[in-house]
Write an enzyme that holds these catalytic residues in place. Sequence first.
Site, short mmCIF file in Angstrom:
data_model
loop_
_atom_site.label_atom_id
_atom_site.label_comp_id
_atom_site.label_asym_id
_atom_site.label_seq_id
_atom_site.Cartn_x
_atom_site.Cartn_y
_atom_site.Cartn_z
CG ASP A 428 -47.29 54.54 -0.22
OD1 ASP A 428 -47.95 53.73 0.45
OD2 ASP A 428 -47.12 54.44 -1.45
CG ASP A 492 -51.38 50.01 -4.72
OD1 ASP A 492 -51.64 51.21 -4.55
OD2 ASP A 492 -50.33 49.48 -4.32
C1 GLA Z 1 -47.55 51.97 -3.20
C2 GLA Z 1 -48.75 52.85 -3.50
C3 GLA Z 1 -48.80 53.14 -4.98
C4 GLA Z 1 -47.52 53.82 -5.40
C5 GLA Z 1 -46.33 52.95 -5.04
C6 GLA Z 1 -45.02 53.67 -5.28
O1 GLA Z 1 -47.72 50.71 -3.75
O2 GLA Z 1 -49.92 52.27 -3.05
O3 GLA Z 1 -49.91 53.96 -5.28
O4 GLA Z 1 -47.41 55.08 -4.80
O5 GLA Z 1 -46.36 52.56 -3.67
O6 GLA Z 1 -43.94 52.94 -4.96
#
Ligand code: GLA
Length: 690
Positions: A428, A492
Amino acid sequence: MTIEGQRLSATVAVSDKMPEIVSIGPAFSPSRELLGRAVAHGGLDEPVPLGIVAEESNGHMGRPGLMGMRSDGTAWSPRFGCVAYEADTTRLWVKLHDPIAQLELEIELVIDDVLVVRTSLTNTGPSIYVLSRLSPSIPVPATATELVSFRGRWAREFSLCREPWTGLRVVENRRGRTSHQSAPALIAGTAGFGEQHGSLWGVQLAWSGNHELAAEVLADGRRHIQAGELIAPGEVMLEPGQSYSMPEVVVAWSNCGLTSLSQAFHAHARSFLPISRPRPVSLNTWEAVYFDHDLERLCALADAAAQVGVERFILDDGWFGGRRNDRAGLGDWWVSPDVWPEGLDPLIDRVTVLGMEFGLWVEPEMVNPDSELYRAHPDWTLTTPGYVPLQGRHQLVLDLGRPEVADHLFASIDALLQRYPIGYLKWDMNRDIVQGSHGGRPGARGHVIGLYSLLDRIREAHPQVEIESCASGGGRADLAVLRRACRIWTSDCNDALERQAIQRGFSVLFPPEVMGSHIGPATSHTTGRTQTLAFRAATALFGHLGIEWNLLEAGEEDLARLAAAVAAHKRLRPLLHSGNVVRLDHPDPSVVAHGVVSPDATQAVFCLSQVATGSSELPLNFHPVGLDPHAEYVASLASELGLPRRAARRKPPWFPGPVRSSGKTFERQGLPLPPLDPETCLIIEFTAVN
Ligand code: GLA
């Protein structure tokens, strides 16, 4: 000369000057007389060329392809001469030199499903050369009067922005990562082009940092698209003898619509994607438990996941250091004894006993000021000395351009991968880079290069580990990261209605097997909308399928339906992840239709989504695209997801199939459909029969 690939060819005029791309499209060889141009009234006495790197020194008064200078202001407008070239049927390499500016350029064009342009600049002079732009020109015919760019924001990525192309349109990204707001791509098309008609030229920059793409109509009527890094002042300062290699510019062409352009981009990505096995159906814990890690609950979730057919279980954020919320812990990549007193073994054991692979979330490029790492190395951040840095999600970016930072991160990740049987990393990157300096000079570019080499190092040491590229959803989706990642977390947002648009935009550039698509809970966490499982499943089915839902709260009936949807995906997966993506134009804007057709056209599956109420009493017939007109097919509704609510009561005679006909008849007559409620989908399969 012409180089020819599978789907396009490029005709290039090579001389003792800067080469010019004459045309990208079908093969042809115009004579020198036809290539020569007139001179304009009130202009220069010489015809003005549009070189691959457009030169102000030759009278080009549009955007220059090269910008830079030496510290005394000289060498700002070089004029290159060709000193060497090599060519075969699919590749052209040219070396150019300007002895006055003391610069050397190398340009390589390689053609296959797409045209790839690689350009590098070398400083052959005795002093530093400060580069601010290198951006080759892809000429586009004057008939291409429409442009498509990609806009967006968090939870709403890959929004197609279609507009008339007049004058200069610049697409910039200054966020340090590929960004949600502006994908590094521009597409030009002939007026009124559609999914199956019109000519299109698409350009992507294979780069995960700041970018600048420009579509320009020159004063003399010619059009070109330029693509390159957006270089901050002083970010590229070439020492004597030093070279700068710019990211690849990838050009696709189609004379039969946007779908075919996408197929060329997909074929290109498929030629190098690090994928060697069927995409495992995943369950990601994020929206199920967020930071609330509890062994017993996660083991129960793993049991439920295995029961519905999940193949990979991913523990998301919250397992390490002091990471009990998003204010602390990033940087401390050891398993937190507070929440995992026995380490991750008990959970991983359970996951593996259940026959699933274990995956883990990491965000190595980041540090929370409230972390052991930051307390030990406050100077490791990508910040500008003397200023209070701006935080994003309470975190700062680490400077991956510093070897000691990259080494530390490699050691941390390597230790985890050595210690635990981890098959997958969700990598990420959750903030934009602001005022990111390396030694006081702009450092975003060095960070991206450091990221690539860290990813390469990890992949080399652990070739069995697959990596997903995530940046708060789809903030890092590009052809460079895809050389290192098997999957992109598209967004997301798991709301299926939003996903219809997000995934359609994504599919213009990237193939479905890398498109992370999850079945979320009934009520979306990002929009609050509530949708049926059938709609959520049908929407997620076409990508790399996952589940992001607390299955411990799902009822028996939902779990059974979810298992059926997972089974449908597994049955269709070989087709979905290797076939040709087809998007359809639909006369009714309340319907979104797309599908995948096998390369030999013996199998196809389409999804027809009613995204709003229809304007007519009955839906229009569904006309599939891409079938073999001469082959016989049997069409039927995919049975696993069930029939949409109320569809069975007022159905046409064939519904839900099987019904047999020729490809030609299916395409011309189409399939009559029952009335459909908004937010319902039909999945229709076509199988060739003898
Ligand atoms: C980001 C990612 C999510 C999740 C969060 C965790 O927003 O896109 O899918 O993994 O971080 O903190």
